[in-house]
Design a protein around this motif. Structure first.
Motif, PDB file in Angstrom:
ATOM      1  N   ASN A 180     -12.807 -15.033  20.049  1.00 16.70           N
ATOM      2  CA  ASN A 180     -11.360 -14.539  19.856  1.00 16.70           C
ATOM      3  C   ASN A 180     -11.299 -13.129  19.052  1.00 16.70           C
ATOM      4  O   ASN A 180      -9.886 -12.729  18.946  1.00 16.70           O
ATOM      5  N   PHE A 181     -12.107 -12.551  18.518  1.00 12.62           N
ATOM      6  CA  PHE A 181     -12.112 -11.497  17.902  1.00 12.62           C
ATOM      7  C   PHE A 181     -11.380 -10.281  18.331  1.00 12.62           C
ATOM      8  O   PHE A 181     -10.449  -9.733  17.959  1.00 12.62           O
ATOM      9  N   LEU A 182     -11.536 -10.068  19.826  1.00 12.14           N
ATOM     10  CA  LEU A 182     -10.978  -8.874  20.526  1.00 12.14           C
ATOM     11  C   LEU A 182      -9.690  -9.328  20.925  1.00 12.14           C
ATOM     12  O   LEU A 182      -9.059  -8.157  21.381  1.00 12.14           O
ATOM     13  N   GLU A 183      -9.195 -10.367  20.692  1.00 12.59           N
ATOM     14  CA  GLU A 183      -7.834 -10.834  21.207  1.00 12.59           C
ATOM     15  C   GLU A 183      -6.958 -10.428  20.059  1.00 12.59           C
ATOM     16  O   GLU A 183      -5.564 -10.346  20.456  1.00 12.59           O
ATOM     17  N   VAL A 184      -7.402  -9.996  18.867  1.00  2.00           N
ATOM     18  CA  VAL A 184      -6.176  -9.813  17.854  1.00  2.00           C
ATOM     19  C   VAL A 184      -6.052  -8.198  17.892  1.00  2.00           C
ATOM     20  O   VAL A 184      -6.962  -7.305  17.996  1.00  2.00           O
ATOM     21  N   GLU A 185      -4.779  -8.140  17.917  1.00  5.84           N
ATOM     22  CA  GLU A 185      -4.125  -6.772  18.181  1.00  5.84           C
ATOM     23  C   GLU A 185      -3.695  -6.092  16.726  1.00  5.84           C
ATOM     24  O   GLU A 185      -2.811  -6.680  16.192  1.00  5.84           O
ATOM     25  N   MET A 186      -4.392  -4.847  16.577  1.00  3.05           N
ATOM     26  CA  MET A 186      -3.888  -4.308  15.072  1.00  3.05           C
ATOM     27  C   MET A 186      -2.720  -3.331  15.518  1.00  3.05           C
ATOM     28  O   MET A 186      -2.723  -2.610  16.316  1.00  3.05           O
ATOM     29  N   PRO A 187      -1.633  -3.343  14.662  1.00  2.00           N
ATOM     30  CA  PRO A 187      -0.176  -2.801  14.959  1.00  2.00           C
ATOM     31  C   PRO A 187      -0.676  -1.324  15.013  1.00  2.00           C
ATOM     32  O   PRO A 187       0.032  -0.487  15.684  1.00  2.00           O
ATOM     33  N   ASN A 188      -1.770  -0.407  14.425  1.00  2.00           N
ATOM     34  CA  ASN A 188      -1.854   0.916  14.554  1.00  2.00           C
ATOM     35  C   ASN A 188      -3.005   1.254  15.349  1.00  2.00           C
ATOM     36  O   ASN A 188      -3.648   2.487  15.203  1.00  2.00           O
ATOM     37  N   ALA A 189      -3.355   0.376  16.521  1.00  2.00           N
ATOM     38  CA  ALA A 189      -4.517   0.685  17.208  1.00  2.00           C
ATOM     39  C   ALA A 189      -4.058   1.833  17.957  1.00  2.00           C
ATOM     40  O   ALA A 189      -5.135   2.643  18.331  1.00  2.00           O
ATOM     41  N   ASP A 190      -2.978   2.354  18.168  1.00  2.00           N
ATOM     42  CA  ASP A 190      -2.701   3.540  19.068  1.00  2.00           C
ATOM     43  C   ASP A 190      -2.064   4.729  18.125  1.00  2.00           C
ATOM     44  O   ASP A 190      -1.747   5.792  18.694  1.00  2.00           O
ATOM     45  N   GLY A 191      -2.454   4.396  16.786  1.00  2.00           N
ATOM     46  CA  GLY A 191      -2.101   5.546  16.055  1.00  2.00           C
ATOM     47  C   GLY A 191      -2.927   6.692  15.670  1.00  2.00           C
ATOM     48  O   GLY A 191      -2.768   7.564  14.839  1.00  2.00           O
ATOM     49  N   PHE A 192      -4.003   6.733  16.398  1.00  2.00           N
ATOM     50  CA  PHE A 192      -5.276   7.850  16.200  1.00  2.00           C
ATOM     51  C   PHE A 192      -5.197   8.758  17.456  1.00  2.00           C
ATOM     52  O   PHE A 192      -5.188   8.158  18.440  1.00  2.00           O
ATOM     53  N   ILE A 193      -5.651  10.071  17.255  1.00  2.00           N
ATOM     54  CA  ILE A 193      -6.016  10.745  18.459  1.00  2.00           C
ATOM     55  C   ILE A 193      -7.292  11.275  18.239  1.00  2.00           C
ATOM     56  O   ILE A 193      -8.050  11.070  17.434  1.00  2.00           O
ATOM     57  N   VAL A 194      -7.761  11.823  19.523  1.00  2.00           N
ATOM     58  CA  VAL A 194      -9.157  12.270  19.466  1.00  2.00           C
ATOM     59  C   VAL A 194      -9.212  13.702  18.576  1.00  2.00           C
ATOM     60  O   VAL A 194      -8.329  14.478  18.967  1.00  2.00           O
ATOM     61  N   ASP A 195     -10.214  13.766  17.932  1.00  2.00           N
ATOM     62  CA  ASP A 195     -10.545  15.189  17.054  1.00  2.00           C
ATOM     63  C   ASP A 195     -11.129  16.080  17.729  1.00  2.00           C
ATOM     64  O   ASP A 195     -11.978  16.113  18.340  1.00  2.00           O
ATOM     65  N   ASP A 196     -10.099  16.975  18.032  1.00  3.29           N
ATOM     66  CA  ASP A 196     -10.219  18.285  19.083  1.00  3.29           C
ATOM     67  C   ASP A 196     -10.410  19.410  18.269  1.00  3.29           C
ATOM     68  O   ASP A 196     -10.036  20.408  18.823  1.00  3.29           O
ATOM     69  N   ARG A 197     -10.481  19.489  16.953  1.00  8.65           N
ATOM     70  CA  ARG A 197     -10.494  20.413  16.122  1.00  8.65           C
ATOM     71  C   ARG A 197     -11.576  21.716  16.345  1.00  8.65           C
ATOM     72  O   ARG A 197     -11.179  22.703  16.272  1.00  8.65           O
ATOM     73  N   ALA A 198     -12.716  21.208  17.039  1.00  2.91           N
ATOM     74  CA  ALA A 198     -13.618  22.086  17.392  1.00  2.91           C
ATOM     75  C   ALA A 198     -13.387  22.936  18.400  1.00  2.91           C
ATOM     76  O   ALA A 198     -13.807  24.043  18.406  1.00  2.91           O
ATOM     77  N   GLU A 199     -12.331  22.497  19.354  1.00  2.00           N
ATOM     78  CA  GLU A 199     -11.948  23.100  20.550  1.00  2.00           C
ATOM     79  C   GLU A 199     -10.731  24.066  20.021  1.00  2.00           C
ATOM     80  O   GLU A 199     -10.400  25.108  20.656  1.00  2.00           O
ATOM     81  N   THR A 200      -9.743  23.422  19.310  1.00  2.00           N
ATOM     82  CA  THR A 200      -8.298  24.015  18.888  1.00  2.00           C
ATOM     83  C   THR A 200      -8.287  24.642  17.694  1.00  2.00           C
ATOM     84  O   THR A 200      -7.449  25.715  17.691  1.00  2.00           O
ATOM     85  N   GLU A 201      -9.089  24.448  16.552  1.00  2.00           N
ATOM     86  CA  GLU A 201      -8.809  24.944  15.446  1.00  2.00           C
ATOM     87  C   GLU A 201      -9.839  25.768  14.988  1.00  2.00           C
ATOM     88  O   GLU A 201      -9.707  26.753  14.271  1.00  2.00           O
ATOM     89  N   TYR A 202     -10.972  25.549  15.153  1.00  2.00           N
ATOM     90  CA  TYR A 202     -12.288  26.218  14.493  1.00  2.00           C
ATOM     91  C   TYR A 202     -12.111  27.650  15.083  1.00  2.00           C
ATOM     92  O   TYR A 202     -12.721  28.483  14.223  1.00  2.00           O
ATOM     93  N   PRO A 203     -11.969  28.025  16.442  1.00  2.48           N
ATOM     94  CA  PRO A 203     -11.989  29.488  16.997  1.00  2.48           C
ATOM     95  C   PRO A 203     -10.811  30.089  15.953  1.00  2.48           C
ATOM     96  O   PRO A 203     -10.933  31.188  15.499  1.00  2.48           O
ATOM     97  N   VAL A 204      -9.461  29.524  15.718  1.00  2.00           N
ATOM     98  CA  VAL A 204      -8.570  30.245  15.068  1.00  2.00           C
ATOM     99  C   VAL A 204      -9.277  30.550  13.522  1.00  2.00           C
ATOM    100  O   VAL A 204      -8.965  31.597  13.059  1.00  2.00           O
ATOM    101  N   PHE A 205      -9.996  29.645  12.855  1.00  2.00           N
ATOM    102  CA  PHE A 205     -10.181  29.671  11.497  1.00  2.00           C
ATOM    103  C   PHE A 205     -11.471  30.820  11.399  1.00  2.00           C
ATOM    104  O   PHE A 205     -11.852  31.102  10.295  1.00  2.00           O
ATOM    105  N   SER A 206     -12.089  30.756  12.608  1.00  2.00           N
ATOM    106  CA  SER A 206     -13.432  31.924  12.507  1.00  2.00           C
ATOM    107  C   SER A 206     -13.165  33.253  12.616  1.00  2.00           C
ATOM    108  O   SER A 206     -13.867  34.138  12.509  1.00  2.00           O
ATOM    109  N   THR A 207     -11.662  33.513  13.073  1.00  2.00           N
ATOM    110  CA  THR A 207     -11.442  34.914  13.038  1.00  2.00           C
ATOM    111  C   THR A 207     -11.153  35.509  11.686  1.00  2.00           C
ATOM    112  O   THR A 207     -11.069  34.858  10.652  1.00  2.00           O
ATOM    113  N   ALA A 208     -11.077  36.790  11.849  1.00  2.00           N
ATOM    114  CA  ALA A 208     -10.767  37.724  10.270  1.00  2.00           C
ATOM    115  C   ALA A 208      -9.387  37.292   9.854  1.00  2.00           C
ATOM    116  O   ALA A 208      -8.456  37.100  10.632  1.00  2.00           O
TER     117      ALA A 208
END
Length: 342
Positions: free
Chosen positions: A162-190
């Protein structure tokens, strides 16, 4: 001819070095050390458990068994009710605090996957004696942690089925780490070196994270809260007081009463019956309790019973992680005991 051998001798190291660099590389042969790891050895290292249940071994454990194990192995650091001791982490509580200035991140409020809790307990606990717990003991301890966070009932049994039947309250509180696409190009500029601010203002201090000691000498002393004493009730039943003293043992990990009592994880409870909420000096209350105190909450017998029965329902987002007393007789006894602590 007499000088030639000396010149040749002096140049010999450089000559040998040149020959060495000119020679083709020699492939290293095996040294004959070690052997392939056996399946048993690989299995001993392959301990991780994934969110989808992969790696989870067969077994089960109840909340009741987990409470005993938690007291024996975990409470010295995490408290009897998973409330945390000193700077050791809290494992329970923190509901609805993630958006606060000082969030309380616990298994119940923050962790998105139950597999993380099982995996960590299995690999790293108890502190100083890691991996000494059986699989059933790990299931039981995790079940008790779930119970301490009001995620399961007291008769719950956690298992690999029954392990997977337990629902954690913050299961949907995280997002995919997309910094390589969204932030790294910005920080790589002068970097921009123009149009800087004229002044810089401090907007946050480390004391919010409880890592900077408060300078009490520089701050004006807080005014003593006005204590409103309720009318003295008739003396409590001595037998009920004695029973309440036994129930109070479940509270003694965090609270003290009587002469010389001091604030610990929770405030001193001497004279609490009839006292306004949030009135104990030198104790840092939760925002939730401070708000109710401003509204006029008084700890009389009925409000204490209601609070101690279901602390998180009576006062959401309070700091106390105690799950509550389930029996009416225990509630009556603990209030009688506290009434006797004048």
């Amino acid at each position: 001819m007499s000088r030639f051998p000396k010149l040749l001798t002096a140049a010999a190291p450089a000559f040998v070095c040149a020959l060495t660099l000119a020679a083709p590389p020699v492939l290293a042969d095996t040294l004959g050390l070690g052997r392939p790891a056996t399946e048993a050895e690989i299995k001993a290292w392959d301990l991780d458990v994934r969110p989808d249940g992969r790696g989870l071994p067969p077994g089960s454990g109840s909340v009741a068994d987990g409470e005993e194990l938690f007291v024996d192995y975990c409470s010295v650091c995490h408290g009897v009710f998973a409330e945390g001791v000193d700077n050791w982490p809290e494992l329970a509580g923190g509901d609805d605090t993630l958006a606060d200035e000082d969030p309380v991140k616990t298994v119940g409020s923050y962790w998105p996957y139950l597999s993380t809790a099982w995996d960590y307990v299995h690999r790293s606990m108890p502190y100083g004696n890691a991996q000494s717990l059986t699989h059933d003991e790990v299931y039981a301890i995790v079940a008790y942690i779930l119970y301490s966070n009001f995620l399961v009932e007291d008769d719950f049994v956690l298992s690999h089925e029954n392990f997977l039947e337990v629902e954690m309250p913050n299961a949907d509180g995280f997002i995919v780490d997309d910094r390589a696409e969204t932030e790294y190009p910005v920080f790589s500029t002068a970097p921009c070196m123009t149009d800087c601010k004229d002044s810089v203002e401090i907007t946050m201090r480390a004391r919010v994270l409880d890592v900077t000691p408060e300078d009490d000498s520089a701050a004006a002393p807080a005014p003593e809260p006005e204590v409103i004493q309720a009318a003295a009730p008739a003396g409590p039943d001595p037998e009920l007081v004695a029973a309440g003293e036994k129930v109070f043992k479940r509270c003694a990990a965090c609270h003290q009463v009587g002469e010389g009592a001091q604030n610990r994880v929770g405030p001193v409870l001497t004279g609490i019956v009839g006292q306004p909420a949030g009135a104990v000096a030198d104790f840092r209350y939760s925002k939730a309790l401070e708000e109710r105190a401003e509204e006029g909450l008084v700890w009389d017998a009925e409000t204490l019973k209601a609070f101690l029965a279901k602390p998180k329902e009576f006062l959401p987002r309070n700091k106390m992680s105690f799950p509550g007393l389930r029996k009416d007789e225990d509630l009556a006894a603990i209030v009688a005991f506290l009434q006797a602590q004048e």
